[in-house]
Design a protein around this motif. Structure first.
Motif, PDB file in Angstrom:
ATOM      1  N   THR A  11     -45.251   4.130  27.648  1.00 25.66           N
ATOM      2  CA  THR A  11     -44.037   4.754  27.116  1.00 25.66           C
ATOM      3  C   THR A  11     -43.904   4.677  25.598  1.00 25.66           C
ATOM      4  O   THR A  11     -42.866   5.031  25.052  1.00 25.66           O
ATOM      5  CB  THR A  11     -42.796   4.089  27.748  1.00 25.66           C
ATOM      6  OG1 THR A  11     -42.780   2.700  27.407  1.00 25.66           O
ATOM      7  CG2 THR A  11     -42.779   4.253  29.259  1.00 25.66           C
ATOM      8  N   HIS A  13     -44.943   6.346  23.024  1.00 22.38           N
ATOM      9  CA  HIS A  13     -44.676   7.540  22.211  1.00 22.38           C
ATOM     10  C   HIS A  13     -43.178   7.782  22.055  1.00 22.38           C
ATOM     11  O   HIS A  13     -42.681   8.014  20.946  1.00 22.38           O
ATOM     12  CB  HIS A  13     -45.305   8.791  22.850  1.00 22.38           C
ATOM     13  CG  HIS A  13     -46.780   8.790  22.877  1.00 22.38           C
ATOM     14  ND1 HIS A  13     -47.503   8.312  23.948  1.00 22.38           N
ATOM     15  CD2 HIS A  13     -47.692   9.200  21.966  1.00 22.38           C
ATOM     16  CE1 HIS A  13     -48.787   8.428  23.699  1.00 22.38           C
ATOM     17  NE2 HIS A  13     -48.935   8.953  22.495  1.00 22.38           N
ATOM     18  N   SER A  14     -42.461   7.728  23.163  1.00 16.25           N
ATOM     19  CA  SER A  14     -41.023   8.014  23.118  1.00 16.25           C
ATOM     20  C   SER A  14     -40.247   6.921  22.382  1.00 16.25           C
ATOM     21  O   SER A  14     -39.269   7.209  21.691  1.00 16.25           O
ATOM     22  CB  SER A  14     -40.472   8.207  24.527  1.00 16.25           C
ATOM     23  OG  SER A  14     -40.744   7.081  25.320  1.00 16.25           O
ATOM     24  N   ASP A  17     -40.814   7.518  18.700  1.00 12.83           N
ATOM     25  CA  ASP A  17     -40.049   8.688  18.266  1.00 12.83           C
ATOM     26  C   ASP A  17     -38.570   8.337  18.082  1.00 12.83           C
ATOM     27  O   ASP A  17     -37.936   8.792  17.134  1.00 12.83           O
ATOM     28  CB  ASP A  17     -40.200   9.828  19.267  1.00 12.83           C
ATOM     29  CG  ASP A  17     -41.607  10.428  19.257  1.00 12.83           C
ATOM     30  OD1 ASP A  17     -42.392  10.132  18.333  1.00 12.83           O
ATOM     31  OD2 ASP A  17     -41.923  11.181  20.201  1.00 12.83           O
ATOM     32  N   ALA A  18     -38.020   7.521  18.979  1.00 10.94           N
ATOM     33  CA  ALA A  18     -36.626   7.093  18.850  1.00 10.94           C
ATOM     34  C   ALA A  18     -36.443   6.228  17.598  1.00 10.94           C
ATOM     35  O   ALA A  18     -35.443   6.353  16.884  1.00 10.94           O
ATOM     36  CB  ALA A  18     -36.184   6.336  20.096  1.00 10.94           C
ATOM     37  N   ALA A 108     -38.010   1.798  26.601  1.00  6.25           N
ATOM     38  CA  ALA A 108     -38.030   2.948  27.502  1.00  6.25           C
ATOM     39  C   ALA A 108     -37.962   2.477  28.947  1.00  6.25           C
ATOM     40  O   ALA A 108     -38.424   1.385  29.286  1.00  6.25           O
ATOM     41  CB  ALA A 108     -39.301   3.771  27.287  1.00  6.25           C
ATOM     42  N   ILE A 139     -34.075   4.433  26.571  1.00  3.01           N
ATOM     43  CA  ILE A 139     -34.390   5.858  26.576  1.00  3.01           C
ATOM     44  C   ILE A 139     -35.264   6.219  27.773  1.00  3.01           C
ATOM     45  O   ILE A 139     -35.950   5.366  28.343  1.00  3.01           O
ATOM     46  CB  ILE A 139     -35.098   6.271  25.265  1.00  3.01           C
ATOM     47  CG1 ILE A 139     -36.414   5.517  25.107  1.00  3.01           C
ATOM     48  CG2 ILE A 139     -34.207   6.037  24.065  1.00  3.01           C
ATOM     49  CD1 ILE A 139     -37.258   6.000  23.963  1.00  3.01           C
ATOM     50  N   TRP A 140     -35.213   7.486  28.138  1.00  2.00           N
ATOM     51  CA  TRP A 140     -36.154   8.016  29.121  1.00  2.00           C
ATOM     52  C   TRP A 140     -37.435   8.350  28.362  1.00  2.00           C
ATOM     53  O   TRP A 140     -37.386   8.970  27.300  1.00  2.00           O
ATOM     54  CB  TRP A 140     -35.597   9.286  29.769  1.00  2.00           C
ATOM     55  CG  TRP A 140     -34.528   9.007  30.761  1.00  2.00           C
ATOM     56  CD1 TRP A 140     -33.186   9.001  30.531  1.00  2.00           C
ATOM     57  CD2 TRP A 140     -34.719   8.677  32.132  1.00  2.00           C
ATOM     58  NE1 TRP A 140     -32.534   8.679  31.688  1.00  2.00           N
ATOM     59  CE2 TRP A 140     -33.439   8.484  32.692  1.00  2.00           C
ATOM     60  CE3 TRP A 140     -35.833   8.532  32.949  1.00  2.00           C
ATOM     61  CZ2 TRP A 140     -33.244   8.150  34.023  1.00  2.00           C
ATOM     62  CZ3 TRP A 140     -35.639   8.201  34.281  1.00  2.00           C
ATOM     63  CH2 TRP A 140     -34.359   8.005  34.810  1.00  2.00           C
ATOM     64  N   PRO A 141     -38.593   7.983  28.883  1.00  2.00           N
ATOM     65  CA  PRO A 141     -39.843   8.286  28.182  1.00  2.00           C
ATOM     66  C   PRO A 141     -40.243   9.752  28.304  1.00  2.00           C
ATOM     67  O   PRO A 141     -41.146  10.213  27.623  1.00  2.00           O
ATOM     68  CB  PRO A 141     -40.862   7.379  28.870  1.00  2.00           C
ATOM     69  CG  PRO A 141     -40.297   7.139  30.220  1.00  2.00           C
ATOM     70  CD  PRO A 141     -38.804   7.164  30.061  1.00  2.00           C
ATOM     71  N   ASP A 142     -39.563  10.469  29.162  1.00  2.00           N
ATOM     72  CA  ASP A 142     -39.816  11.896  29.362  1.00  2.00           C
ATOM     73  C   ASP A 142     -38.462  12.537  29.654  1.00  2.00           C
ATOM     74  O   ASP A 142     -37.429  11.939  29.384  1.00  2.00           O
ATOM     75  CB  ASP A 142     -40.824  12.112  30.498  1.00  2.00           C
ATOM     76  CG  ASP A 142     -40.568  11.196  31.690  1.00  2.00           C
ATOM     77  OD1 ASP A 142     -39.416  10.753  31.879  1.00  2.00           O
ATOM     78  OD2 ASP A 142     -41.512  10.912  32.429  1.00  2.00           O
ATOM     79  N   GLU A 143     -38.451  13.708  30.213  1.00  2.00           N
ATOM     80  CA  GLU A 143     -37.173  14.361  30.517  1.00  2.00           C
ATOM     81  C   GLU A 143     -36.469  13.619  31.648  1.00  2.00           C
ATOM     82  O   GLU A 143     -37.098  13.304  32.666  1.00  2.00           O
ATOM     83  CB  GLU A 143     -37.412  15.823  30.924  1.00  2.00           C
ATOM     84  CG  GLU A 143     -37.755  16.718  29.759  1.00  2.00           C
ATOM     85  CD  GLU A 143     -36.649  16.772  28.723  1.00  2.00           C
ATOM     86  OE1 GLU A 143     -35.464  16.934  29.100  1.00  2.00           O
ATOM     87  OE2 GLU A 143     -36.962  16.656  27.528  1.00  2.00           O
TER      88      GLU A 143
END
Length: 155
Positions: A11, A13-14, A17-18, A108, A139-143
């Motif tokens: 996870t 990447h997300s 990004d956050a 994530a 956070i959600w790592p994807d949608e």
């Protein structure tokens, strides 16, 4: 504000990004190697080759090399200076210890990503959320899944 970004293999990447979306934050990229994995590698080596043989650190070195590579990739994706913290031990305990003087932790969801609910968190993340000594950005790592994935109310 000091922000700890807890990166994991699936996870990161997300999470990065956050963290990147917080331009004025002092970012610390954190990765923890599970101490049980290190012990398992050492134990399997002894079991296969015998306890009397000289201990090799090749497997443990592979774990730490992977950790360094992951922190390098996260640093590059972040695109600005940050502190990097590489730890080994009980994952959840190491994460909360790293947050001792932080204002925020970013992590994530690491469980089931197909539906909303408590199963979207693994046990390490659940412990960290419950015990973090700072604010937590989860956070959600994807949608995120659709609201239709919420189970119906009890009868």
């Amino acid at each position: 504000m000091k922000v700890v970004a807890w990166i994991t293999e699936g996870t990161w990447h997300s999470v990065v990004d956050a963290a990147r979306a917080l331009p004025d934050a002092e970012i610390t990229l954190l990765h923890v190697i599970d101490g049980n994995a290190v012990n398992a590698v050492a134990g399997s080596h002894a079991g296969l080759l015998g306890r009397g043989r000289q201990k090799t650190n090749a497997a443990e070195q592979a774990l730490t090399d992977g950790q360094t590579d992951l922190l390098d990739a996260a640093q590059q994706r972040l695109g600005r200076a940050s502190q990097r913290v590489a730890r080994q031990g009980r994952i959840e305990r190491e994460v909360i210890a790293a947050c001792e003087d932080a204002g925020m932790l970013i992590l994530a969801r690491d469980g089931d990503h197909t539906r909303l609910g408590p199963h979207s968190l693994g046990h390490h993340a659940r412990f960290v959320i419950d015990h973090a000594p700072c604010r937590v950005l989860l956070i959600w790592p994807d949608e995120p899944p659709d609201l239709s994935t919420v189970p119906p109310p009890p009868l």
